[in-house]
Design a protein around this motif. Sequence first.
Motif, mmCIF file in Angstrom:
data_model
loop_
_atom_site.group_PDB
_atom_site.id
_atom_site.type_symbol
_atom_site.label_atom_id
_atom_site.label_comp_id
_atom_site.label_asym_id
_atom_site.label_seq_id
_atom_site.Cartn_x
_atom_site.Cartn_y
_atom_site.Cartn_z
ATOM 1 N N ASP A 39 0.756 -1.101 0.125
ATOM 2 C CA ASP A 39 0.087 0.167 0.051
ATOM 3 C C ASP A 39 0.735 1.090 -0.003
ATOM 4 O O ASP A 39 1.839 1.275 0.496
ATOM 5 C CB ASP A 39 -0.895 -0.125 1.439
ATOM 6 C CG ASP A 39 -1.778 -1.222 1.174
ATOM 7 O OD1 ASP A 39 -2.387 -1.539 0.036
ATOM 8 O OD2 ASP A 39 -2.076 -1.720 2.430
ATOM 9 N N PHE A 40 0.538 2.089 -0.784
ATOM 10 C CA PHE A 40 1.210 3.364 -1.071
ATOM 11 C C PHE A 40 0.696 4.748 -0.683
ATOM 12 O O PHE A 40 -0.518 5.010 -0.863
ATOM 13 C CB PHE A 40 1.860 3.331 -2.520
ATOM 14 C CG PHE A 40 2.617 2.168 -3.014
ATOM 15 C CD1 PHE A 40 2.061 1.205 -3.789
ATOM 16 C CD2 PHE A 40 3.998 2.170 -2.591
ATOM 17 C CE1 PHE A 40 2.791 0.060 -3.955
ATOM 18 C CE2 PHE A 40 4.714 1.098 -3.056
ATOM 19 C CZ PHE A 40 4.060 0.080 -3.892
ATOM 20 N N VAL A 41 1.642 5.676 -0.002
ATOM 21 C CA VAL A 41 1.023 6.915 0.010
ATOM 22 C C VAL A 41 1.916 7.841 -0.863
ATOM 23 O O VAL A 41 3.113 7.688 -0.817
ATOM 24 C CB VAL A 41 1.157 7.265 1.485
ATOM 25 C CG1 VAL A 41 2.390 6.979 2.183
ATOM 26 C CG2 VAL A 41 0.752 8.969 1.470
ATOM 27 N N VAL A 42 1.681 8.559 -1.480
ATOM 28 C CA VAL A 42 2.401 9.441 -2.447
ATOM 29 C C VAL A 42 2.586 10.847 -1.985
ATOM 30 O O VAL A 42 1.426 11.237 -1.841
ATOM 31 C CB VAL A 42 1.912 9.276 -3.891
ATOM 32 C CG1 VAL A 42 2.714 10.118 -4.905
ATOM 33 C CG2 VAL A 42 1.797 7.927 -4.508
ATOM 34 N N LEU A 43 3.814 11.314 -1.843
ATOM 35 C CA LEU A 43 3.891 12.525 -1.301
ATOM 36 C C LEU A 43 4.526 13.723 -2.402
ATOM 37 O O LEU A 43 5.791 13.356 -2.796
ATOM 38 C CB LEU A 43 4.633 12.393 0.108
ATOM 39 C CG LEU A 43 4.153 11.520 1.163
ATOM 40 C CD1 LEU A 43 5.090 11.339 2.116
ATOM 41 C CD2 LEU A 43 2.689 12.321 1.734
ATOM 42 N N GLY A 44 3.853 14.611 -2.547
ATOM 43 C CA GLY A 44 4.422 15.502 -3.505
ATOM 44 C C GLY A 44 3.577 17.030 -3.495
ATOM 45 O O GLY A 44 2.734 17.047 -2.668
ATOM 46 N N PRO A 45 3.538 17.578 -4.805
ATOM 47 C CA PRO A 45 2.791 18.505 -4.909
ATOM 48 C C PRO A 45 1.190 18.395 -4.478
ATOM 49 O O PRO A 45 0.423 19.037 -4.145
ATOM 50 C CB PRO A 45 3.169 19.104 -6.115
ATOM 51 C CG PRO A 45 4.437 18.674 -6.565
ATOM 52 C CD PRO A 45 4.375 17.647 -5.873
ATOM 53 N N GLU A 46 0.986 17.050 -4.832
ATOM 54 C CA GLU A 46 -0.467 16.789 -4.723
ATOM 55 C C GLU A 46 -0.582 15.628 -4.139
ATOM 56 O O GLU A 46 -0.739 14.421 -4.820
ATOM 57 C CB GLU A 46 -1.378 16.723 -6.215
ATOM 58 C CG GLU A 46 -1.530 17.952 -6.790
ATOM 59 C CD GLU A 46 -2.535 17.829 -8.176
ATOM 60 O OE1 GLU A 46 -2.762 16.928 -8.466
ATOM 61 O OE2 GLU A 46 -2.519 19.182 -8.610
ATOM 62 N N PRO A 47 -0.213 15.364 -2.848
ATOM 63 C CA PRO A 47 -0.434 14.121 -2.353
ATOM 64 C C PRO A 47 -1.593 13.191 -2.446
ATOM 65 O O PRO A 47 -2.620 13.779 -2.219
ATOM 66 C CB PRO A 47 0.143 14.410 -0.813
ATOM 67 C CG PRO A 47 -0.470 15.700 -0.796
ATOM 68 C CD PRO A 47 -0.351 16.478 -2.013
ATOM 69 N N ALA A 48 -1.434 11.820 -2.423
ATOM 70 C CA ALA A 48 -2.323 10.834 -2.265
ATOM 71 C C ALA A 48 -2.603 10.419 -0.823
ATOM 72 O O ALA A 48 -1.527 10.385 -0.105
ATOM 73 C CB ALA A 48 -2.271 9.706 -3.269
ATOM 74 N N SER A 49 -3.688 9.947 -0.300
ATOM 75 C CA SER A 49 -3.627 9.475 0.997
ATOM 76 C C SER A 49 -3.468 7.926 0.869
ATOM 77 O O SER A 49 -3.497 7.443 -0.007
ATOM 78 C CB SER A 49 -5.237 9.554 1.553
ATOM 79 O OG SER A 49 -5.408 10.899 1.787
ATOM 80 N N LEU A 50 -3.098 7.277 2.166
ATOM 81 C CA LEU A 50 -2.842 6.137 2.330
ATOM 82 C C LEU A 50 -3.975 5.134 1.858
ATOM 83 O O LEU A 50 -5.005 5.470 2.311
ATOM 84 C CB LEU A 50 -2.133 5.842 3.653
ATOM 85 C CG LEU A 50 -1.545 4.290 3.735
ATOM 86 C CD1 LEU A 50 -0.260 4.104 3.124
ATOM 87 C CD2 LEU A 50 -1.457 4.207 5.347
ATOM 88 N N ASN A 51 -3.653 4.168 0.967
ATOM 89 C CA ASN A 51 -4.643 3.285 0.543
ATOM 90 C C ASN A 51 -5.944 3.857 -0.238
ATOM 91 O O ASN A 51 -6.924 3.254 -0.472
ATOM 92 C CB ASN A 51 -5.441 2.699 1.719
ATOM 93 C CG ASN A 51 -4.468 1.851 2.302
ATOM 94 O OD1 ASN A 51 -3.621 1.131 1.975
ATOM 95 N ND2 ASN A 51 -4.451 1.682 3.900
ATOM 96 N N SER A 52 -5.791 5.236 -0.577
ATOM 97 C CA SER A 52 -6.618 5.940 -1.546
ATOM 98 C C SER A 52 -6.010 5.461 -2.983
ATOM 99 O O SER A 52 -5.197 5.273 -3.396
ATOM 100 C CB SER A 52 -6.822 7.332 -1.514
ATOM 101 O OG SER A 52 -5.418 7.981 -1.852
ATOM 102 N N PRO A 53 -7.138 5.650 -4.182
ATOM 103 C CA PRO A 53 -6.849 5.579 -5.373
ATOM 104 C C PRO A 53 -5.593 6.323 -5.632
ATOM 105 O O PRO A 53 -5.471 7.504 -5.325
ATOM 106 C CB PRO A 53 -8.163 6.151 -6.059
ATOM 107 C CG PRO A 53 -9.153 5.694 -5.110
ATOM 108 C CD PRO A 53 -8.721 5.880 -3.792
ATOM 109 N N LEU A 54 -4.728 5.914 -6.344
ATOM 110 C CA LEU A 54 -3.555 6.551 -6.881
ATOM 111 C C LEU A 54 -3.943 7.513 -7.720
ATOM 112 O O LEU A 54 -4.137 7.424 -8.973
ATOM 113 C CB LEU A 54 -2.377 5.649 -7.467
ATOM 114 C CG LEU A 54 -1.072 6.359 -7.807
ATOM 115 C CD1 LEU A 54 -0.350 6.711 -6.456
ATOM 116 C CD2 LEU A 54 -0.090 5.257 -8.421
ATOM 117 N N GLN A 55 -3.647 8.904 -7.468
ATOM 118 C CA GLN A 55 -3.623 10.119 -8.210
ATOM 119 C C GLN A 55 -2.377 10.933 -8.407
ATOM 120 O O GLN A 55 -2.254 11.505 -7.425
ATOM 121 C CB GLN A 55 -4.773 11.131 -7.623
ATOM 122 C CG GLN A 55 -6.267 10.248 -7.759
ATOM 123 C CD GLN A 55 -7.345 11.066 -7.163
ATOM 124 O OE1 GLN A 55 -6.982 11.990 -6.628
ATOM 125 N NE2 GLN A 55 -8.696 10.697 -7.664
#
Length: 319
Positions: A39-55
């Motif tokens: 499970d990934f959380v992507v952190l950057g200018p528009e972070p995605a939440s943990l376990n949320s659809p990857l955007q």
Amino acid sequence: MPETSCRPRIAVTLGDPRGIGPEVTQAALADPQLSGAADFVVLGPEPASLNSPLQLPKAAEYHVTGTWSASGEREAGEHSALAIERAISMALAGDVDGLVTAPIAKTALRAAGYDFPGHTEFLRDRCGVADVTMVMAAEETVMGGPLRIALLTVHVPLRSVPALLDVDLVVRRSTIAVHALRDWWGIARPRLALAGVNPHASEQGLFGDEEERVLAPALERLAAVGEAEIVGIFPADTVFRKCLEGVVDLVVVPYHDVGLAVLKTLAGDTGVNVTAGLPFPRTSPDHGTAFDIAGRGLADPSSMRAAVAQCIRFCRRGR
């Protein structure tokens, strides 16, 4: 600790938003073998939440051609640094098990007020550990492999290397790498070789004395502890074959390019940067921001895939 089948939680920072970080991250995490393993959380200018659809943001939204102003450089550095800060906080709090970082620009980091030469030193200081060791690794190379390299010095001028090398440094950073091989790679008693500083490993003192004055006593101390099998000191132009042929598990090198030139030649698409000595696994691809091709669909995500896959393996061993 044996590897488990649990799905680890991993934070991924997008790096400098002007570079290829966002697009190689998007490509790597779209790989079904990786997306189904953690499970990934992507952190950057528009972070995605943990376990949320990857955007993920599209790289083109952030890539600007031409010369960036000082404020643009600073803004990119701030985006990069804030993502790293957040990822470290999450890892230290136990909200994620590991961290994968896309490339940053060191000049942008400096423009944003962060006096670190790179991720390695940033992570060391924010995690409050006394020291870390950069380990560059490729589990597959064009010669078979694997190839693993621990750096005694990293982002320093070559002329500074002889003064920085001492017995304590060699012992400390080699020991950190040994512990990573044991805990993350699962190698119970790693086998180590040291690359000489001078041509022909100084040829018994003809071309320098670092081998006899620094490396030899450091190896004696490492051997006395007994956590690793110390194979010896070898010329830098031949020592890497010992790893590629399976004689040793790790080559310890005195400075940055003597090791990375070999690894990037033999495993440019699969090399992974590992920060050994942190309280959690951290990996990254072995390439930079590649501003010149960002947003053009030319970036190869292979090294980012390898970094994500390696972090997943490390996290599974630690659970």
